[in-house]
Design a protein around this motif. Structure first.
Motif, PDB file in Angstrom:
ATOM      1  N   ALA A  47       0.827  -1.214   0.000  1.00  0.00           N
ATOM      2  CA  ALA A  47       0.000   0.000   0.000  1.00  0.00           C
ATOM      3  C   ALA A  47       0.855   1.256   0.000  1.00  0.00           C
ATOM      4  O   ALA A  47       0.430   2.310  -0.495  1.00  0.00           O
ATOM      5  CB  ALA A  47      -0.936  -0.004   1.205  1.00  0.00           C
ATOM      6  N   ALA A  48       2.068   1.158   0.554  1.00  0.00           N
ATOM      7  CA  ALA A  48       2.977   2.309   0.614  1.00  0.00           C
ATOM      8  C   ALA A  48       3.736   2.521  -0.690  1.00  0.00           C
ATOM      9  O   ALA A  48       4.523   3.470  -0.795  1.00  0.00           O
ATOM     10  CB  ALA A  48       3.966   2.123   1.762  1.00  0.00           C
ATOM     11  N   GLY A  49       3.541   1.633  -1.650  1.00  0.00           N
ATOM     12  CA  GLY A  49       4.172   1.815  -2.952  1.00  0.00           C
ATOM     13  C   GLY A  49       5.433   1.017  -3.176  1.00  0.00           C
ATOM     14  O   GLY A  49       6.133   1.218  -4.172  1.00  0.00           O
ATOM     15  N   GLY A  50       5.739   0.097  -2.247  1.00  0.00           N
ATOM     16  CA  GLY A  50       6.913  -0.742  -2.444  1.00  0.00           C
ATOM     17  C   GLY A  50       7.878  -0.691  -1.283  1.00  0.00           C
ATOM     18  O   GLY A  50       7.640  -0.031  -0.272  1.00  0.00           O
ATOM     19  N   LYS A  51       9.009  -1.366  -1.441  1.00  0.00           N
ATOM     20  CA  LYS A  51       9.934  -1.583  -0.332  1.00  0.00           C
ATOM     21  C   LYS A  51      10.885  -0.423  -0.078  1.00  0.00           C
ATOM     22  O   LYS A  51      11.750  -0.513   0.802  1.00  0.00           O
ATOM     23  CB  LYS A  51      10.738  -2.863  -0.565  1.00  0.00           C
TER      24      LYS A  51
END
Length: 380
Positions: free
Chosen positions: A210-214
């Motif tokens: 949900a945060a757009g990736g790692k």
């Protein structure tokens, strides 16, 4: 042990702020199947009906999340440097968590996500309407509570695992000792541990997705993680731990206030005052003991301790020291104005005034939390 506290045990018709509001029918059925003989149906039938209706609605959203996103979530890599905010409940962990969440380097779970962990990706449009089932301030201390407020990941894990969590006693307080194995898992069988671990990791992957990736580090806060430093370090060798502490008398008073104002909104089983008292005391003993044992194995570069007073009274200085100790100091100049603005927004906030402890209660706290006084240098 005879009660030395006085708390409210009523409110069986309340349905707001319940920690199972996001449970699905499958998760709800698993919990009921395991605990059906322990529920006080005649007392809590309104709450049970409400949760069942919500579970049906949540299941629709969960199916949508599964169809649309499950493969992507399971493929999502986790940032391997999470930051854990630790400390006994009522020590200021929420305040520090809120402060750190303002740093854009971090991804964190918000109230909607932990409240509806199975469906939040496809039902996020409902988040602004959470006031229907959630108050605008926390019942225990009047801190602002909104759908996008940083929140405790263990709330989500408790639902996803159908109660494989130390948060489950809020539902079944008379059976509290049965859930102690879920703090550190030392006495937990493989299947129960897998229920917690799989739920925890899946939820973290979902938050990372949900945060757009790692690229963002996960910022996680659940007080029960204080008993899991060794385990969390094994799972995430590059993890960082920030521990917040406070005077034991103040923590106990605040914990009693929380039980008086909030716990009764959660029960599915009518507790006794002594059950709640033992829950507070045992949790304090265990969290402190496990933390002091486990934190020795963490390198100095990946741990920091700060007091409640430092965080609340000298916020900018305290955050500056945290950043410097953890090697983030060069970034604090950029972050400082955000901390100052957030601190200024809280200038009119008034902390709770708790009932003073009687001598009997103080004696119990001194006896049960003796190591806490000694190790952290608090006066008796």
């Amino acid at each position: 042990m005879a009660p030395v506290i006085d708390i409210n045990l009523g409110g069986c018709y309340s349905v707001k702020n319940h920690p199972l509001s996001g449970v699905t029918l499958l998760q709800w059925a698993r919990l009921l199947r395991a605990r059906w003989t322990q529920i006080d149906y005649l007392t809590y039938w309104p709450r049970l009906i409400f949760l069942t209706l919500l579970a049906a609605l949540n299941t629709i959203g969960a199916i949508a999340d599964w169809i649309l996103y499950d493969a992507k979530i399971r493929a999502q890599e986790l940032n391997d440097e999470p930051v854990f905010v630790l400390g006994h409940p009522r020590t200021g962990t929420t305040h520090l968590h809120n402060l750190l969440s303002k740093d854009p380097r971090f991804a964190y779970a918000n109230t909607f996500q932990v409240g509806f962990p199975s469906s939040f990706l496809s039902t996020s449009w409902l988040a602004p309407h959470m006031g229907l089932i959630m108050d605008s301030t926390r019942p225990m201390d009047n801190m602002a509570l909104a759908w996008d407020t940083p929140q405790e990941d263990e709330v989500a894990v408790n639902q996803l695992s159908s109660g494989a969590s130390p948060y489950a006693p809020l539902l079944f307080m008379r059976r509290e000792p049965e859930f102690r194995k879920f703090y550190d898992f030392d006495d937990c069988d493989a299947d129960d541990f897998a229920r917690w671990r799989d739920s925890f990791v899946y939820f973290l992957r979902k938050i990372q997705f949900a945060a757009g990736g790692k690229h963002k580090r996960l910022l996680l806060k659940s007080p029960v993680h204080t008993a899991r430093v060794k385990l969390l370090k094994e799972m995430f060798p590059k993890a960082t731990f920030i521990f917040v502490h406070r005077h034991p008398y103040e923590v106990f008073k605040s914990a009693v206030t929380m039980a008086d104002r909030y716990y009764w909104q959660c029960y599915l089983q009518k507790p006794r005052v002594e059950d709640v008292q033992e829950f507070i005391l045992y949790q304090g003993e265990l969290l402190h003991r496990k933390y002091t044992e486990d934190v020795r194995g963490v390198s100095e570069a990946r741990k920091m301790e700060v007091s409640f007073e430092e965080v609340t009274e000298n916020t900018v200085t305290a955050l500056s020291q945290v950043y410097k100790a953890l090697g983030w100091g060069k970034d604090f100049a950029r972050f400082k104005p955000v901390v100052e603005a957030y601190s200024q927004s809280l200038r009119d906030f008034k902390m709770n005034e708790h009932k003073e402890l009687g001598e009997d209660a103080r004696a119990v706290v001194r006896e049960r939390w003796k190591a806490w006084f000694d190790d952290l240098g608090y006066a008796r």
